[in-house]
Enzyme design. Structure first.
Site, short mmCIF file in Angstrom:
data_model
loop_
_atom_site.label_atom_id
_atom_site.label_comp_id
_atom_site.label_asym_id
_atom_site.label_seq_id
_atom_site.Cartn_x
_atom_site.Cartn_y
_atom_site.Cartn_z
N ALA A 11 33.28 23.49 -16.72
CA ALA A 11 34.53 23.58 -15.95
C ALA A 11 34.84 25.04 -15.65
O ALA A 11 35.90 25.56 -15.98
CB ALA A 11 35.68 22.93 -16.72
N GLY A 12 33.87 25.73 -15.01
CA GLY A 12 34.03 27.15 -14.73
C GLY A 12 34.42 27.41 -13.29
O GLY A 12 35.06 26.58 -12.63
N TYR A 13 34.00 28.57 -12.78
CA TYR A 13 34.37 28.99 -11.42
C TYR A 13 33.74 28.10 -10.35
O TYR A 13 34.26 28.00 -9.25
CB TYR A 13 33.95 30.45 -11.20
CG TYR A 13 34.89 31.41 -11.86
CD1 TYR A 13 36.04 31.84 -11.20
CD2 TYR A 13 34.68 31.85 -13.15
CE1 TYR A 13 36.93 32.70 -11.80
CE2 TYR A 13 35.57 32.72 -13.77
CZ TYR A 13 36.70 33.15 -13.08
OH TYR A 13 37.58 33.99 -13.69
N GLY A 15 32.25 24.64 -11.16
CA GLY A 15 32.58 23.25 -11.46
C GLY A 15 34.05 22.93 -11.18
O GLY A 15 34.35 21.90 -10.56
N THR A 93 24.29 30.05 -16.10
CA THR A 93 22.86 30.36 -16.14
C THR A 93 22.67 31.87 -15.98
O THR A 93 22.14 32.32 -14.97
CB THR A 93 22.10 29.64 -15.00
OG1 THR A 93 22.77 29.93 -13.77
CG2 THR A 93 22.06 28.15 -15.20
N CYS A 278 26.53 35.98 -9.14
CA CYS A 278 25.36 35.39 -8.47
C CYS A 278 24.33 36.38 -7.95
O CYS A 278 23.14 36.22 -8.20
CB CYS A 278 25.82 34.53 -7.30
SG CYS A 278 26.49 32.96 -7.84
N LYS A 281 21.85 38.30 -10.34
CA LYS A 281 21.08 37.30 -11.10
C LYS A 281 20.07 36.58 -10.19
O LYS A 281 18.90 36.41 -10.56
CB LYS A 281 22.07 36.29 -11.69
CG LYS A 281 21.43 35.13 -12.40
CD LYS A 281 22.46 34.12 -12.85
CE LYS A 281 22.82 33.17 -11.73
NZ LYS A 281 23.77 32.13 -12.12
N PHE A 340 35.79 41.66 -9.15
CA PHE A 340 34.61 42.04 -8.35
C PHE A 340 34.84 41.94 -6.86
O PHE A 340 34.12 42.51 -6.06
CB PHE A 340 33.36 41.26 -8.78
CG PHE A 340 33.22 39.87 -8.18
CD1 PHE A 340 33.84 38.78 -8.76
CD2 PHE A 340 32.44 39.68 -7.06
CE1 PHE A 340 33.70 37.51 -8.20
CE2 PHE A 340 32.28 38.41 -6.50
CZ PHE A 340 32.92 37.33 -7.07
C1 UDX Z 1 28.26 34.68 -3.30
C2 UDX Z 1 27.83 33.95 -2.02
O1 UDX Z 1 28.59 34.48 -0.91
C3 UDX Z 1 28.08 32.46 -2.17
O2 UDX Z 1 27.61 31.77 -1.02
C4 UDX Z 1 27.35 31.95 -3.41
O3 UDX Z 1 27.63 30.59 -3.61
C5 UDX Z 1 27.75 32.75 -4.64
O4 UDX Z 1 27.55 34.15 -4.41
P1 UDX Z 1 30.56 35.49 -4.35
O5 UDX Z 1 29.70 36.31 -5.24
O6 UDX Z 1 31.60 34.62 -4.97
O7 UDX Z 1 29.65 34.51 -3.46
O8 UDX Z 1 31.32 36.44 -3.30
P2 UDX Z 1 30.86 37.24 -1.99
O9 UDX Z 1 31.96 37.15 -1.01
O10 UDX Z 1 29.53 36.85 -1.52
O11 UDX Z 1 30.83 38.76 -2.50
C6 UDX Z 1 29.85 39.23 -3.40
C7 UDX Z 1 30.01 40.73 -3.59
O12 UDX Z 1 29.67 41.44 -2.42
C8 UDX Z 1 31.43 41.17 -3.94
O13 UDX Z 1 31.39 42.17 -4.93
C9 UDX Z 1 31.95 41.72 -2.63
O14 UDX Z 1 32.97 42.67 -2.79
C10 UDX Z 1 30.70 42.35 -2.06
N1 UDX Z 1 30.73 42.49 -0.60
C11 UDX Z 1 30.80 41.40 0.21
C12 UDX Z 1 30.69 43.76 -0.03
O15 UDX Z 1 30.62 44.78 -0.74
N2 UDX Z 1 30.70 43.88 1.34
C13 UDX Z 1 30.77 42.80 2.16
O16 UDX Z 1 30.75 42.99 3.39
C14 UDX Z 1 30.82 41.52 1.58
P1 ADP Z 2 30.04 29.30 -13.08
O1 ADP Z 2 30.55 30.53 -12.39
O2 ADP Z 2 28.60 29.00 -12.76
O3 ADP Z 2 30.94 28.11 -12.91
P2 ADP Z 2 31.13 29.66 -15.77
O4 ADP Z 2 30.61 30.50 -16.88
O5 ADP Z 2 32.45 29.99 -15.15
O6 ADP Z 2 29.97 29.65 -14.65
O7 ADP Z 2 31.21 28.14 -16.23
C1 ADP Z 2 30.23 27.45 -16.93
C2 ADP Z 2 30.91 26.59 -18.00
O8 ADP Z 2 29.93 25.70 -18.57
C3 ADP Z 2 31.51 27.36 -19.18
O9 ADP Z 2 32.90 27.12 -19.24
C4 ADP Z 2 30.76 26.80 -20.42
O10 ADP Z 2 31.61 26.67 -21.54
C5 ADP Z 2 30.30 25.45 -19.92
N1 ADP Z 2 29.15 24.88 -20.66
C6 ADP Z 2 27.95 25.46 -20.90
N2 ADP Z 2 27.12 24.62 -21.56
C7 ADP Z 2 27.80 23.45 -21.73
C8 ADP Z 2 27.49 22.16 -22.33
N3 ADP Z 2 26.30 21.91 -22.87
N4 ADP Z 2 28.46 21.22 -22.33
C9 ADP Z 2 29.66 21.45 -21.77
N5 ADP Z 2 30.01 22.61 -21.19
C10 ADP Z 2 29.10 23.61 -21.16
#
Ligand code: UDX
Ligand code: ADP
Length: 467
Positions: A11-13, A15, A93, A278, A281, A340
């Site tokens: 249930a993170g960013y 999910g 991950t 993302c 990584k 970020f």
């Molecule tokens: C990214 C992808 O956009 C998304 O599709 C994927 O599912 C997850 O990774 P996110 O990391 O949440 O999303 O945000 P994003 O808007 O892509 O920004 C990533 C980073 O790039 C941030 O630090 C942002 O400030 C930076 N950024 C983005 C810039 O520095 N300049 C830009 O023009 C756009």
């Molecule tokens: P994302 O940005 O990919 O959503 P987060 O770290 O915000 O990543 O969320 C991932 C969530 O998955 C965490 O809240 C973590 O506690 C949960 N989690 C990891 N492994 C398990 C598991 N085996 N069962 C239930 N929850 C899990």
């Protein structure tokens, strides 16, 4: 097969918002989000919607509409899996820290643990959907864990289909990205399972935007999309540095190249380098994969995108120190923004972390203000507690949290803008300068402030990408 119950593990960013929107658009489906982290689940269930663990514009409204109706948050993982027709894996991950592939490969321990839990608890036929970004061919691992449980005799009636359905939402715009996606990608080879997932998305996404591919193409597309996006940021940051050296203006260059329909205007803002959970990584994952398959040139090519990003982050702190007469020891610096990017409370891989650490290393006293990131998170990221009071001329730096911009700038030598929160575009520079020590500096690392107004108010201004 029609899906009536969904369980999402994690249930993170990703999910949290994804399932909230799915529940909102599919009132006939019961959606349960499970997480091992009891504190996080309690926050999702908090009556006070400002306490949700994820800050996203619009998210609280969606949760308010669905929670308790067909959207549930619980730590009872086993029961939710057993009841589900479809299970989404949305666990973390991160990059591996030790062992084989350390620093590059993804750490799949949470994916594996959750797949094992699904294997043990599922009943009847279950569609398992990968949501987390994963290295290519992870579905194979999940499939073998699941089919091992299918083999045991007491579980004869248990069957699984595995799909890949990567999430492309960006934080800060998650709800609109989910409600109106450019595309939904579904990879797999079980046509019935794919149809079942397509049926869910069809409730709010038009059919031409739902793409079907094989499993591996789907997994690789997610890594590739993020690598291309990150590459654009490294490219514009490289050009920004050249603009600073030559007298060009990166915003003008971005406008000029963005007018070319082949390039397009988005994702061309120079800044402190990309952050977020993302980009780094996923590129490192791609690099690891290329090396694994003996493609050294391809690996080296993508590695450069990350190297350039690290260089950009490091050069910001150096530049601040050199403008402030070569030393920031004991000087108060107001840091505006720690997330970020704007409109999120997420700080994972935030460029602010490295930049602040470098300035602390130089002995600075930082007053940090972010509209959505609290002092506990800043302390965890910087690896040190806030100071009780400001120290004098010291070798070692210190930091304090500032409740607002005017608190942060009190007695400061410089304002450093690290996140593009919209409120930083409307600052009252006359009021700010009046509180600062002269000569006062503005380092706008996002190019979002009214630099002319700041100059007019008497600040010396450094703007990213401006020559
Ligand atoms: C990214 C992808 O956009 C998304 O599709 C994927 O599912 C997850 O990774 P996110 O990391 O949440 O999303 O945000 P994003 O808007 O892509 O920004 C990533 C980073 O790039 C941030 O630090 C942002 O400030 C930076 N950024 C983005 C810039 O520095 N300049 C830009 O023009 C756009
Ligand atoms: P994302 O940005 O990919 O959503 P987060 O770290 O915000 O990543 O969320 C991932 C969530 O998955 C965490 O809240 C973590 O506690 C949960 N989690 C990891 N492994 C398990 C598991 N085996 N069962 C239930 N929850 C899990």
């Amino acid at each position: 097969m029609t899906v009536r119950t969904i369980c999402c593990i994690g249930a993170g960013y990703v999910g949290g918002p994804t399932m909230a929107v799915m529940a909102d658009r599919c009132p006939h489906i019961q959606v349960t989000l499970v997480d091992l982290n009891a504190e996080r689940i309690a926050a999702w269930n908090d009556a006070d919607l400002s306490k949700l663990p994820v800050y996203e514009p619009g998210l609280a409204d969606v949760v308010a509409r669905c929670r308790g109706r067909n959207l549930h948050f619980t730590t009872e993982v086993d029961g939710a899996i057993a009841a589900a027709d479809m299970v989404f894996l949305s666990v973390n991950t991160p990059t591996k820290r030790r062992g084989l592939g350390a620093g590059q490969a993804s750490d799949l321990r949470w994916i594996e643990a959750s797949a094992r839990q699904v294997a043990a608890q599922a009943m009847g036929h279950t569609i398992v959907v990968e949501k987390s970004t994963l290295p290519v061919r992870t579905a194979e691992t999940i499939q073998s864990i699941l089919s091992a449980s299918q083999d045991s005799s007491e579980a004869e009636s248990k069957t699984f289909s595995v799909l890949s359905n990567p999430e492309f939402l960006a934080e800060g715009t998650a709800i609109s990205d989910l409600e109106d996606p450019d595309r939904v990608l579904i990879g797999g080879d079980d046509a019935n399972a794919i149809d079942a997932l397509v049926e869910i998305y069809s409730r709010w996404v038009s059919p031409e935007r739902i793409l079907r591919t094989n499993l591996w193409s789907s997994e690789l597309s997610k890594l590739t999309a993020n690598a291309f996006l990150a590459q654009r940021i490294s490219s514009i940051n490289a050009i920004g540095a050249l603009c600073e050296a030559t007298g060009a203006d990166v915003k003008e260059v971005a406008r000029a190249i963005g007018a070319d329909s082949r390039l397009g205007p988005k994702f061309l803002s120079a800044g402190p380098g990309f952050g977020g959970s993302c980009f780094r990584k996923d590129i490192l994952n791609l690099v690891y994969l290329c090396r694994h398959y003996g493609l050294e040139q391809a690996a080296h090519y993508w590695e450069q995108v990350v190297d350039l990003n690290s260089w950009q982050q490091q050069r910001i702190a150096r530049l601040v120190v050199s403008r402030l007469f070569g030393t920031v020891s004991g000087k108060r610096l107001a840091v505006l923004g720690f997330a970020f990017k704007a409109d999120t409370n997420d700080t994972r891989e935030s460029p602010a972390i490295g930049i602040c650490r470098d300035l602390l290393e130089e002995g600075a006293h930082l007053a940090i203000h972010d509209p959505k990131v609290g002092p506990d998170q800043v302390a965890a990221d910087l690896g040190r507690e806030a100071a009780a009071s400001r120290l004098g001329l010291a070798d070692e730096g210190s930091w304090q949290s500032a409740a607002g911009v005017l608190d942060a700038v009190e007695g400061a030598d410089a304002v450093i803008v690290l996140t593009e929160w919209h409120q930083f575009a409307e600052l009252d520079w006359t009021a700010i300068v009046a509180r600062m020590r002269r000569p006062a500096w503005l380092f706008d690392v996002r190019g979002v402030t009214d630099a002319e107004a700041a100059r007019a108010a008497g600040l010396r201004v450094w703007l990213v990408g401006e020559g």
